[in-house]
Design a protein around this motif. Sequence first.
Motif, PDB file in Angstrom:
ATOM      1  N   ARG A 127      10.495 -49.742 -16.216  1.00 34.52           N
ATOM      2  CA  ARG A 127      11.594 -49.187 -15.418  1.00 34.52           C
ATOM      3  C   ARG A 127      11.439 -47.671 -15.303  1.00 34.52           C
ATOM      4  O   ARG A 127      12.400 -46.924 -15.376  1.00 34.52           O
ATOM      5  CB  ARG A 127      12.946 -49.523 -16.069  1.00 34.52           C
ATOM      6  N   CYS A 128      10.224 -47.244 -15.098  1.00 37.05           N
ATOM      7  CA  CYS A 128       9.931 -45.815 -15.188  1.00 37.05           C
ATOM      8  C   CYS A 128       9.344 -45.293 -13.883  1.00 37.05           C
ATOM      9  O   CYS A 128       8.498 -45.955 -13.260  1.00 37.05           O
ATOM     10  CB  CYS A 128       8.929 -45.602 -16.329  1.00 37.05           C
ATOM     11  N   LYS A 129       9.791 -44.101 -13.472  1.00 35.40           N
ATOM     12  CA  LYS A 129       9.134 -43.400 -12.377  1.00 35.40           C
ATOM     13  C   LYS A 129       7.905 -42.705 -12.956  1.00 35.40           C
ATOM     14  O   LYS A 129       8.033 -41.803 -13.781  1.00 35.40           O
ATOM     15  CB  LYS A 129      10.063 -42.371 -11.739  1.00 35.40           C
ATOM     16  N   PHE A 130       6.739 -43.124 -12.511  1.00 36.99           N
ATOM     17  CA  PHE A 130       5.491 -42.671 -13.131  1.00 36.99           C
ATOM     18  C   PHE A 130       4.699 -41.825 -12.141  1.00 36.99           C
ATOM     19  O   PHE A 130       4.493 -42.207 -10.991  1.00 36.99           O
ATOM     20  CB  PHE A 130       4.662 -43.884 -13.563  1.00 36.99           C
ATOM     21  N   THR A 131       4.246 -40.651 -12.605  1.00 40.33           N
ATOM     22  CA  THR A 131       3.425 -39.756 -11.790  1.00 40.33           C
ATOM     23  C   THR A 131       2.153 -39.423 -12.551  1.00 40.33           C
ATOM     24  O   THR A 131       2.211 -39.047 -13.732  1.00 40.33           O
ATOM     25  CB  THR A 131       4.169 -38.450 -11.466  1.00 40.33           C
ATOM     26  N   LEU A 132       1.007 -39.558 -11.903  1.00 41.94           N
ATOM     27  CA  LEU A 132      -0.274 -39.216 -12.517  1.00 41.94           C
ATOM     28  C   LEU A 132      -0.985 -38.193 -11.643  1.00 41.94           C
ATOM     29  O   LEU A 132      -1.106 -38.383 -10.428  1.00 41.94           O
ATOM     30  CB  LEU A 132      -1.162 -40.459 -12.666  1.00 41.94           C
ATOM     31  N   ALA A 133      -1.458 -37.113 -12.269  1.00 46.13           N
ATOM     32  CA  ALA A 133      -2.233 -36.093 -11.560  1.00 46.13           C
ATOM     33  C   ALA A 133      -3.581 -35.937 -12.240  1.00 46.13           C
ATOM     34  O   ALA A 133      -3.667 -35.964 -13.471  1.00 46.13           O
ATOM     35  CB  ALA A 133      -1.484 -34.764 -11.565  1.00 46.13           C
ATOM     36  N   THR A 134      -4.648 -35.791 -11.462  1.00 50.02           N
ATOM     37  CA  THR A 134      -5.960 -35.444 -12.005  1.00 50.02           C
ATOM     38  C   THR A 134      -6.370 -34.103 -11.411  1.00 50.02           C
ATOM     39  O   THR A 134      -6.187 -33.860 -10.208  1.00 50.02           O
ATOM     40  CB  THR A 134      -7.017 -36.512 -11.672  1.00 50.02           C
ATOM     41  N   ALA A 135      -6.900 -33.236 -12.251  1.00 51.66           N
ATOM     42  CA  ALA A 135      -7.243 -31.887 -11.813  1.00 51.66           C
ATOM     43  C   ALA A 135      -8.143 -31.248 -12.866  1.00 51.66           C
ATOM     44  O   ALA A 135      -8.292 -31.777 -13.982  1.00 51.66           O
ATOM     45  CB  ALA A 135      -5.973 -31.053 -11.623  1.00 51.66           C
ATOM     46  N   PRO A 136      -8.762 -30.098 -12.563  1.00 50.13           N
ATOM     47  CA  PRO A 136      -9.531 -29.374 -13.584  1.00 50.13           C
ATOM     48  C   PRO A 136      -8.624 -28.915 -14.719  1.00 50.13           C
ATOM     49  O   PRO A 136      -7.398 -28.803 -14.567  1.00 50.13           O
ATOM     50  CB  PRO A 136     -10.097 -28.180 -12.811  1.00 50.13           C
ATOM     51  N   SER A 137      -9.231 -28.620 -15.858  1.00 51.44           N
ATOM     52  CA  SER A 137      -8.464 -28.279 -17.057  1.00 51.44           C
ATOM     53  C   SER A 137      -7.512 -27.108 -16.849  1.00 51.44           C
ATOM     54  O   SER A 137      -6.367 -27.143 -17.309  1.00 51.44           O
ATOM     55  CB  SER A 137      -9.415 -27.956 -18.213  1.00 51.44           C
ATOM     56  N   HIS A 138      -7.968 -26.052 -16.170  1.00 50.30           N
ATOM     57  CA  HIS A 138      -7.103 -24.874 -16.049  1.00 50.30           C
ATOM     58  C   HIS A 138      -5.838 -25.197 -15.255  1.00 50.30           C
ATOM     59  O   HIS A 138      -4.771 -24.655 -15.532  1.00 50.30           O
ATOM     60  CB  HIS A 138      -7.866 -23.693 -15.432  1.00 50.30           C
ATOM     61  N   GLU A 139      -5.930 -26.110 -14.291  1.00 49.76           N
ATOM     62  CA  GLU A 139      -4.742 -26.495 -13.524  1.00 49.76           C
ATOM     63  C   GLU A 139      -3.829 -27.415 -14.351  1.00 49.76           C
ATOM     64  O   GLU A 139      -2.594 -27.287 -14.297  1.00 49.76           O
ATOM     65  CB  GLU A 139      -5.161 -27.191 -12.227  1.00 49.76           C
ATOM     66  N   ILE A 140      -4.430 -28.321 -15.114  1.00 44.69           N
ATOM     67  CA  ILE A 140      -3.638 -29.209 -15.965  1.00 44.69           C
ATOM     68  C   ILE A 140      -2.866 -28.392 -17.004  1.00 44.69           C
ATOM     69  O   ILE A 140      -1.674 -28.626 -17.255  1.00 44.69           O
ATOM     70  CB  ILE A 140      -4.549 -30.234 -16.668  1.00 44.69           C
ATOM     71  N   LEU A 141      -3.542 -27.414 -17.620  1.00 44.61           N
ATOM     72  CA  LEU A 141      -2.889 -26.597 -18.650  1.00 44.61           C
ATOM     73  C   LEU A 141      -1.754 -25.769 -18.065  1.00 44.61           C
ATOM     74  O   LEU A 141      -0.711 -25.579 -18.703  1.00 44.61           O
ATOM     75  CB  LEU A 141      -3.922 -25.695 -19.326  1.00 44.61           C
ATOM     76  N   GLN A 142      -1.935 -25.264 -16.852  1.00 44.64           N
ATOM     77  CA  GLN A 142      -0.861 -24.487 -16.222  1.00 44.64           C
ATOM     78  C   GLN A 142       0.337 -25.379 -15.914  1.00 44.64           C
ATOM     79  O   GLN A 142       1.490 -24.975 -16.080  1.00 44.64           O
ATOM     80  CB  GLN A 142      -1.375 -23.835 -14.933  1.00 44.64           C
ATOM     81  N   SER A 143       0.072 -26.610 -15.523  1.00 43.08           N
ATOM     82  CA  SER A 143       1.163 -27.534 -15.182  1.00 43.08           C
ATOM     83  C   SER A 143       1.977 -27.915 -16.410  1.00 43.08           C
ATOM     84  O   SER A 143       3.208 -28.034 -16.335  1.00 43.08           O
ATOM     85  CB  SER A 143       0.591 -28.798 -14.523  1.00 43.08           C
ATOM     86  N   ILE A 144       1.325 -28.102 -17.562  1.00 44.50           N
ATOM     87  CA  ILE A 144       2.082 -28.441 -18.774  1.00 44.50           C
ATOM     88  C   ILE A 144       2.870 -27.219 -19.244  1.00 44.50           C
ATOM     89  O   ILE A 144       4.006 -27.339 -19.721  1.00 44.50           O
ATOM     90  CB  ILE A 144       1.171 -28.990 -19.896  1.00 44.50           C
ATOM     91  N   ALA A 145       2.299 -26.014 -19.079  1.00 47.61           N
ATOM     92  CA  ALA A 145       3.022 -24.796 -19.458  1.00 47.61           C
ATOM     93  C   ALA A 145       4.241 -24.577 -18.564  1.00 47.61           C
ATOM     94  O   ALA A 145       5.286 -24.093 -19.031  1.00 47.61           O
ATOM     95  CB  ALA A 145       2.092 -23.593 -19.378  1.00 47.61           C
ATOM     96  N   ASP A 146       4.118 -24.946 -17.296  1.00 53.01           N
ATOM     97  CA  ASP A 146       5.221 -24.787 -16.345  1.00 53.01           C
ATOM     98  C   ASP A 146       6.219 -25.937 -16.392  1.00 53.01           C
ATOM     99  O   ASP A 146       7.151 -25.978 -15.587  1.00 53.01           O
ATOM    100  CB  ASP A 146       4.669 -24.677 -14.911  1.00 53.01           C
ATOM    101  N   LYS A 147       5.987 -26.883 -17.308  1.00 50.18           N
ATOM    102  CA  LYS A 147       6.866 -28.045 -17.494  1.00 50.18           C
ATOM    103  C   LYS A 147       6.919 -28.956 -16.270  1.00 50.18           C
ATOM    104  O   LYS A 147       7.913 -29.638 -16.015  1.00 50.18           O
ATOM    105  CB  LYS A 147       8.280 -27.606 -17.910  1.00 50.18           C
ATOM    106  N   ARG A 148       5.824 -28.966 -15.504  1.00 49.87           N
ATOM    107  CA  ARG A 148       5.724 -29.913 -14.397  1.00 49.87           C
ATOM    108  C   ARG A 148       5.137 -31.242 -14.858  1.00 49.87           C
ATOM    109  O   ARG A 148       5.121 -32.211 -14.111  1.00 49.87           O
ATOM    110  CB  ARG A 148       4.869 -29.317 -13.275  1.00 49.87           C
ATOM    111  N   LEU A 149       4.640 -31.275 -16.102  1.00 47.29           N
ATOM    112  CA  LEU A 149       4.104 -32.486 -16.705  1.00 47.29           C
ATOM    113  C   LEU A 149       4.760 -32.711 -18.062  1.00 47.29           C
ATOM    114  O   LEU A 149       5.085 -31.750 -18.765  1.00 47.29           O
ATOM    115  CB  LEU A 149       2.586 -32.380 -16.902  1.00 47.29           C
ATOM    116  N   HIS A 150       4.957 -33.966 -18.416  1.00 47.77           N
ATOM    117  CA  HIS A 150       5.424 -34.289 -19.765  1.00 47.77           C
ATOM    118  C   HIS A 150       4.260 -34.340 -20.752  1.00 47.77           C
ATOM    119  O   HIS A 150       4.386 -33.927 -21.910  1.00 47.77           O
ATOM    120  CB  HIS A 150       6.137 -35.650 -19.770  1.00 47.77           C
ATOM    121  N   ILE A 151       3.125 -34.863 -20.289  1.00 46.11           N
ATOM    122  CA  ILE A 151       1.940 -35.036 -21.131  1.00 46.11           C
ATOM    123  C   ILE A 151       0.724 -34.617 -20.314  1.00 46.11           C
ATOM    124  O   ILE A 151       0.649 -34.880 -19.109  1.00 46.11           O
ATOM    125  CB  ILE A 151       1.793 -36.501 -21.601  1.00 46.11           C
TER     126      ILE A 151
END
Length: 320
Positions: free
Chosen positions: A124-148
């Motif tokens: 029962r979950c809204k699920f979002t998956l993103a794939t990207a280079p490491s520097h973009e993934i790390l920025q997204s987690i820092a900006d709280k756009r990702l949970h994990i």
Amino acid sequence: MLTKGVTLRGLEVFEALAATGSVAQAATVTGLSQPAVSQQLRNLETALATDLIDHGKRPMRLTPAGHSFLIRAEAALSQLRLAQSELTVMDLAHLSALAIGVIDDFENDLTPRLVTILADSLTRCKFTLATAPSHEILQSIADKRLHIAISASDGTMRDGVLEYPLARDPFILVAPKGVVRGPDPLDVLRDLPFLRYERDQLISRQIEAHLARQKLDLADRFEIGSHLALMAMVARRIGWAVTTPLGYMRAGRFHDQVEAFPLPVKPFSRTISLYASADWAGNVPTDVANTMRRLISTHMIEPALVQLPWLAGELRLLDS
């Protein structure tokens, strides 16, 4: 029913022997002693009533029967490893939303398997998956756009973010097949261009910093944003590159045209980690991290050590 004496351990030993041609290297890959490797092979050959390996040749070579059996054995082991990696069941039914980002190094193989496993629990979950280079993934987690997020680590401590180390991924040298013949690859490779990753990428910054520490000044001619494009250029004998075993395994289509070697300078490695928002501490990031360790081990590390047994002890899982 399998013939008595045909065991899973025996199949794994035979696979390692076929890849390395050496009892000593097969022992390193499988974690057995050399006498145990030899005994496992003898048991398997006895059970099958045929020689799988020509014992009079060094390095060892498969017999025609061995070549035929290897195809079936590898297929069986692959299916068993896949089944093992998919056994992990996570209780994520309580989540209403999950946004996860995964380094693009894994998009060919591990990410589809992770998504399949997650989907079984995200009822029962809204699920979002993103794939990207490491520097973009790390920025997204820092900006709280990702949970994990699953990414190469840049060594930075981020407020409100927890890090769970997953694997150690050492850097290696890749060159066109047959180019390197002497003990020092750099003696030959100085005549070939060095192929760089695009400088904005974290892996590029890590490689460039280490080469600078080793006082290696390499001509700046090629800068490639795509890992597979870079490996294709190595395969076409345009130049050589520094990558990691996880990157090398991702480019399996080029393995018959390239060769991998230990770095001829001081070794270094990167860490693959799972990052989670601090308010997600608990079972969810821990469960996902454990699942990723299992997937990395089964589908990346174990096959890599069969092909490149000299990575034993260097390419490995990390405890949290």
